[in-house]
Design a protein around this motif. Sequence first.
Motif, PDB file in Angstrom:
ATOM      1  N   LEU A 103       0.750  -1.090   0.006  1.00  0.00           N
ATOM      2  CA  LEU A 103       0.001  -0.103  -0.126  1.00  0.00           C
ATOM      3  C   LEU A 103       0.821   1.462  -0.138  1.00  0.00           C
ATOM      4  O   LEU A 103       1.517   1.466   0.887  1.00  0.00           O
ATOM      5  N   GLY A 104       0.959   1.890  -1.271  1.00  0.00           N
ATOM      6  CA  GLY A 104       1.592   3.187  -1.188  1.00  0.00           C
ATOM      7  C   GLY A 104       2.981   2.950  -1.237  1.00  0.00           C
ATOM      8  O   GLY A 104       3.594   2.053  -1.210  1.00  0.00           O
ATOM      9  N   ILE A 116       0.190  -0.121   7.995  1.00  0.00           N
ATOM     10  CA  ILE A 116       1.057  -1.209   8.796  1.00  0.00           C
ATOM     11  C   ILE A 116       0.405  -2.260   9.123  1.00  0.00           C
ATOM     12  O   ILE A 116       0.710  -3.372   8.817  1.00  0.00           O
ATOM     13  N   HIS A 117      -1.005  -2.042   9.698  1.00  0.00           N
ATOM     14  CA  HIS A 117      -1.656  -3.135  10.082  1.00  0.00           C
ATOM     15  C   HIS A 117      -2.018  -4.160   9.012  1.00  0.00           C
ATOM     16  O   HIS A 117      -1.899  -5.339   9.284  1.00  0.00           O
ATOM     17  N   THR A 122      -1.856  -9.081   6.565  1.00  0.00           N
ATOM     18  CA  THR A 122      -2.147  -9.812   5.390  1.00  0.00           C
ATOM     19  C   THR A 122      -0.996 -10.932   4.955  1.00  0.00           C
ATOM     20  O   THR A 122      -0.766 -12.092   4.646  1.00  0.00           O
ATOM     21  N   ASN A 123       0.221  -9.957   4.899  1.00  0.00           N
ATOM     22  CA  ASN A 123       1.326 -10.568   4.438  1.00  0.00           C
ATOM     23  C   ASN A 123       2.095 -11.605   5.193  1.00  0.00           C
ATOM     24  O   ASN A 123       2.660 -12.399   4.981  1.00  0.00           O
ATOM     25  N   VAL A 124       1.994 -11.122   6.462  1.00  0.00           N
ATOM     26  CA  VAL A 124       2.956 -12.221   7.387  1.00  0.00           C
ATOM     27  C   VAL A 124       1.939 -12.720   8.531  1.00  0.00           C
ATOM     28  O   VAL A 124       1.675 -14.186   8.205  1.00  0.00           O
ATOM     29  N   GLY A 160      10.919   4.074   0.127  1.00  0.00           N
ATOM     30  CA  GLY A 160       9.387   4.086  -0.065  1.00  0.00           C
ATOM     31  C   GLY A 160       8.679   2.753  -0.085  1.00  0.00           C
ATOM     32  O   GLY A 160       7.812   2.758  -0.673  1.00  0.00           O
ATOM     33  N   GLY A 161       9.290   1.825   0.785  1.00  0.00           N
ATOM     34  CA  GLY A 161       8.589   0.627   0.903  1.00  0.00           C
ATOM     35  C   GLY A 161       8.702  -0.198   2.386  1.00  0.00           C
ATOM     36  O   GLY A 161       8.651  -1.252   2.365  1.00  0.00           O
ATOM     37  N   SER A 162       8.905   0.542   3.170  1.00  0.00           N
ATOM     38  CA  SER A 162       9.568  -0.095   4.454  1.00  0.00           C
ATOM     39  C   SER A 162       8.572  -1.051   5.071  1.00  0.00           C
ATOM     40  O   SER A 162       9.097  -2.118   5.380  1.00  0.00           O
TER      41      SER A 162
END
Length: 273
Positions: A103-104, A116-117, A122-124, A160-162
């Motif tokens: 996202l973004g 962040i949430h 979703t991914n982890v 830009g993707g932390s």
Amino acid sequence: MVYPTLSLADRIAMVTGASSGIGEATARRLAQEGCRKLILLARRADRLEALKAELEREHDGLACLVVTCDVAAELERVANLPSELPAEFAEIDILINNAGLALGRSSADQNTLADIHTILTTNVTAALALASAVLRGMRARGRGHLVNVGSIAGHHTYAGGSVYIASKHAITAFTSAARHDLAGTPLRVTAVSPGAVETEFSLVRFGGDADKAKAVYKDFVCLRADDIADQIVYAITRPAHVQIADIVCLATNQSGPMDIARVGPSLGAPDSL
């Protein structure tokens, strides 16, 4: 001695994020390779039902089960998902843990709690919960293969993707740790980490802005979802004593997450080889 590759003819496979992109392409390849039962999991029921109808029509003897689930919003369900499956689908042999998003392109000091949430859940969290639930059954049955779809962002960072990068590094680490945990079993664990793949990923990342999404893939021949599905099928069909631990794949004109030579379609295009 050359050992035979594994047949998927009697296997049951679950694919998450199956309504589009890499998940959909992988489901199609698994059907072509002879999987007898496919569990298709994603949020968009209409797309899953259409894919189910198409695959069952094109492949005699294939049975597909649609599971409509928002993995980020239904974590308890995800953690117990094998128990809700019909008996004929319950003994999963192959889990393709593919659902994920970004996202973004916020800098680290501008990340929002909501993003962040959503990304980490979703991914982890959902991916680990589902993997753990399915691996228990695999271990009890003495066979199975977990494939986690990661990203080049799980190996290299960029500005830009932390949060997304953190999530994919987590998947890389979990996959490796799971392989250690299961080294004394017949189970295999694989991470597939693609570079730029032209799917709906960038469209989601940029909130539906089609122009921004299209610019990501401008002037170079990026990977396709079918390319990644091909690598997944390669990993899961190796002889039983062979474990493909990691596949990191980039487009020919890409050398890192944001390192793209935008040389146009002439280099790296399939018809130029």
